[in-house]
Scaffold this motif. Structure first.
Motif, mmCIF file in Angstrom:
data_model
loop_
_atom_site.group_PDB
_atom_site.id
_atom_site.type_symbol
_atom_site.label_atom_id
_atom_site.label_comp_id
_atom_site.label_asym_id
_atom_site.label_seq_id
_atom_site.Cartn_x
_atom_site.Cartn_y
_atom_site.Cartn_z
ATOM 1 N N PHE A 387 37.529 72.409 18.696
ATOM 2 C CA PHE A 387 36.535 72.516 19.772
ATOM 3 C C PHE A 387 36.996 73.458 20.880
ATOM 4 C CE2 PHE A 387 35.198 70.755 23.985
ATOM 5 C CZ PHE A 387 33.913 71.276 23.972
ATOM 6 N N VAL A 388 38.139 73.175 21.468
ATOM 7 C CA VAL A 388 38.581 73.936 22.642
ATOM 8 C C VAL A 388 38.888 75.392 22.285
ATOM 9 C CG1 VAL A 388 40.360 74.144 24.408
ATOM 10 C CG2 VAL A 388 39.447 71.888 23.825
ATOM 11 N N LEU A 389 39.666 75.604 21.252
ATOM 12 C CA LEU A 389 40.113 76.963 20.931
ATOM 13 C C LEU A 389 38.953 77.861 20.522
ATOM 14 C CD1 LEU A 389 42.489 78.849 20.708
ATOM 15 C CD2 LEU A 389 42.901 78.011 18.392
ATOM 16 N N LEU A 390 38.072 77.362 19.646
ATOM 17 C CA LEU A 390 36.939 78.181 19.219
ATOM 18 C C LEU A 390 35.928 78.368 20.352
ATOM 19 C CD1 LEU A 390 36.281 77.020 15.546
ATOM 20 C CD2 LEU A 390 37.534 79.011 16.374
ATOM 21 N N ALA A 391 35.796 77.376 21.228
ATOM 22 C CA ALA A 391 34.893 77.522 22.373
ATOM 23 C C ALA A 391 35.385 78.618 23.315
ATOM 24 C CB ALA A 391 34.769 76.199 23.117
ATOM 25 N N VAL A 392 36.689 78.648 23.561
ATOM 26 C CA VAL A 392 37.263 79.702 24.408
ATOM 27 C C VAL A 392 37.100 81.058 23.738
ATOM 28 C CG1 VAL A 392 39.412 80.587 25.387
ATOM 29 C CG2 VAL A 392 38.894 78.154 25.548
ATOM 30 N N LEU A 393 37.316 81.113 22.430
ATOM 31 C CA LEU A 393 37.168 82.360 21.685
ATOM 32 C C LEU A 393 35.745 82.904 21.801
ATOM 33 C CD1 LEU A 393 38.095 84.499 19.633
ATOM 34 C CD2 LEU A 393 37.616 82.848 17.809
ATOM 35 N N GLY A 394 34.746 82.051 21.603
ATOM 36 C CA GLY A 394 33.356 82.490 21.690
ATOM 37 C C GLY A 394 32.934 82.819 23.105
#
Length: 554
Positions: A387-394
């Motif tokens: 959740f956190v890592l992909l949200a920051v990436l997007g």
């Protein structure tokens, strides 16, 4: 004539041409629900507010939502003004292509498409996290998070296969329930006069967005970034223009509701959450091992324990609705790039009956499953990593594209539609652009903190480079097409709803036809010139023969 006739015949029979989305499928509230679902109010409030309270600006978090609401509302004014003239599922990609050119447009198009693609995987991660907890705590069943994640993605794929109105109805129900449970908690606190410190109206003072408010040290940049993060996806209203009824009226209204209306709701809920726990209680719960208690506690105290159990399930269904909304958005970006021939044309196909971009939807589902299985294989956490890592990436790519969009809007109206008001076409884009640039800078300065433990991963360290590569790849492809395939280059970001509400989806074919006709005309002119030269030679020969005959007669 034979070549020209063949060209015209080809125009009317092209079974391989990209299809059209199903028009007139969505009303005003359908579009609103689709856009607000991407923001996921219950996920945003329960996930973002505790983090901002515990590590940002303490009890001043409601003030950050005031700032975000004002700035994004100005952004929305400029955004929807251009949407009145450019109605396309390409959204940011289409706006930037028309405002700043096709090269920049395709570069940002790749960035925003990738951003939306990873958002679905990100949100399905927290859906799996909530699902695992709900089944374990309330039913005593321990199910691996990856089962929830893959199962959720497959269910989304099945539901989005059908026409968009079905997804809109499902999202409306799920969104209504999550808004209702937050409202029940908030009004419960309000009607009981707040917690140990009362209603705490001082938390609404805009100055508190930059002060520690109970913390040892304030991190206003982090808190403001998290507040803006809470609106991710509101701009997706424009993507549904081609499927809406009267889009030039509906889309602007839906966008303002998704920004200003949701902003007022965020301000109220975050205020009541802080007030329900009190100043010390809010910070203590936000920094505890279970920060969700910041919402569960006031719900338990002011409404009843049964509602806490309901809230756990609605956190799961709310995140599912968010993931499905992002799936729809990502599929439509892929569809848009496919129908213009930038990506494989097969992505631009739509279902004959349902009008859904089903091929693009399949690709999106496959990509999300790959992300999930990759994280699961490396034994990553569904919340802290997926959740956190992909949200920051997007979000990194999306916020940059939003900022560039304001420059595109300004430049577009500098050359077009001088009858529009200066506030909408000049002032609002400048204020919105400066505001979004500030958010991008805050994001860059607080990216490590926002990512938490995931900041040590290789993927996190590659985030800026991934965005740069995406932009350069798109811009490079556009430059290549400009040199080698001007027809396809001309189509970049320019398929849109015509003024008479017909979808001009065959832009590339029309441009190809124009070029073919132009070459045909040039060829015919050359033929005429050749014929004229032959005629001139014949005339000269006839004249010579005539003179020879006259000489013989003499």
């Amino acid at each position: 004539m034979s070549r020209l006739g063949t060209t015209r015949k080809a125009k009317g029979s092209s079974p391989s041409q990209p299809g059209k989305l199903k028009a007139n499928s969505l009303g005003l509230w359908d579009v609103v629900f689709m856009a607000v679902a991407t923001s996921a109010p219950i996920t945003v409030m329960s996930g973002n507010v505790p983090f901002a309270v515990g590590y940002g600006v303490g009890t001043g978090v409601p003030a950050t939502y005031i700032w975000a609401t004002v700035i994004l509302s100005v952004f929305a004014v400029a955004y929807v003004t251009m949407a009145r003239y450019v109605t396309s599922t390409a959204a940011f990609y289409g706006f930037i292509s028309r405002g700043l050119g096709r090269v920049v447009g395709l570069g940002t198009g790749y960035m925003v498409t990738f951003g939306y693609m990873v958002f679905e995987a990100s949100i399905i991660g927290i859906f799996a996290y909530f699902g695992h907890l709900a089944f374990l705590d309330q039913l005593g069943i321990d199910i691996s998070w990856v089962v929830f994640a893959v199962g959720g993605l497959l269910l989304i794929a099945a539901l989005t296969y059908f026409e968009i109105s079905l997804a809109a109805k499902i999202l409306a129900v799920l969104l209504a329930t999550e808004i209702a449970i937050l409202a029940v908690m908030a009004f419960g606190v309000l009607f009981n006069g707040g917690g140990p410190d009362g209603l705490m109206p001082e938390t609404l003072n805009p100055i508190n967005a930059f002060q520690p408010n109970g913390l040892a040290l304030a991190a206003p940049g982090l808190a403001m970034f998290i507040a803006f993060w809470s609106w991710t996806g509101f701009e997706s209203t424009v993507m549904y223009g081609e499927e809406s009824k009267n889009p030039r009226k509906i889309i602007p209204i839906a966008t303002l509701i998704a920004v200003t209306g949701v902003g007022i709701f965020y301000i109220f809920v975050s205020w009541m959450t802080v007030a329900g726990n009190g100043a010390e209680g809010s910070i203590a719960l936000a920094q505890s091992a279970n920060p969700l208690d910041m919402f569960f506690h006031p719900t338990d105290v002011f409404v009843g324990h049964g509602w806490v159990l309901v809230m756990q399930w609605l956190m799961m269904t709310g995140s599912f609705a968010c993931a499905m909304a992002f799936h729809n958005a990502a599929s439509r970006y892929l569809y848009s790039l496919g129908r213009e021939g930038v990506l494989p044309v097969v992505l631009g196909k739509t279902h004959r009956k349902h009008g859904s971009p089903y091929i693009a939807s399949y690709i999106q589902t496959g990509a999300a499953i790959v992300w999930i299985l990759g994280f699961w294989f490396f034994q990553k956490d569904p919340y802290l990593d997926v959740f956190v890592l992909l949200a920051v990436l997007g979000t990194f790519s999306l916020l940059i594209v939003q900022t560039i969009t304001m420059a595109a809007v300004f430049n577009y109206f500098r050359k077009n539609h001088p009858e529009e008001k200066v506030w909408r076409t000049k002032i609002a884009p400048i204020i919105g652009g400066v505001g979004m640039l500030g958010v991008v800078l805050m994001m860059a300065m607080n990216l490590d903190t926002a990512a938490g433990p995931a900041a040590s991963s290789l993927l996190f360290k590659l985030i800026p480079y991934i965005s740069a590569v995406l932009f350069l790849a798109g811009a490079g492809q556009a430059l290549y097409l400009r040199k080698t395939n001007p027809v396809r280059y001309a189509a970049i970001g320019h398929a849109a709803l015509a003024l008479d509400d017909r979808i001009d989806l065959d832009l590339e074919r029309e441009v190809a036809l124009e070029l073919a006709l132009e070459h045909e005309l040039e060829h015919d002119l050359e033929d005429l010139e050749d014929q004229q030269e032959l005629q001139d030679l014949q005339d000269l020969q006839d004249l010579k023969d005539l003179k020879d005959m006259e000489e013989l007669e003499k």
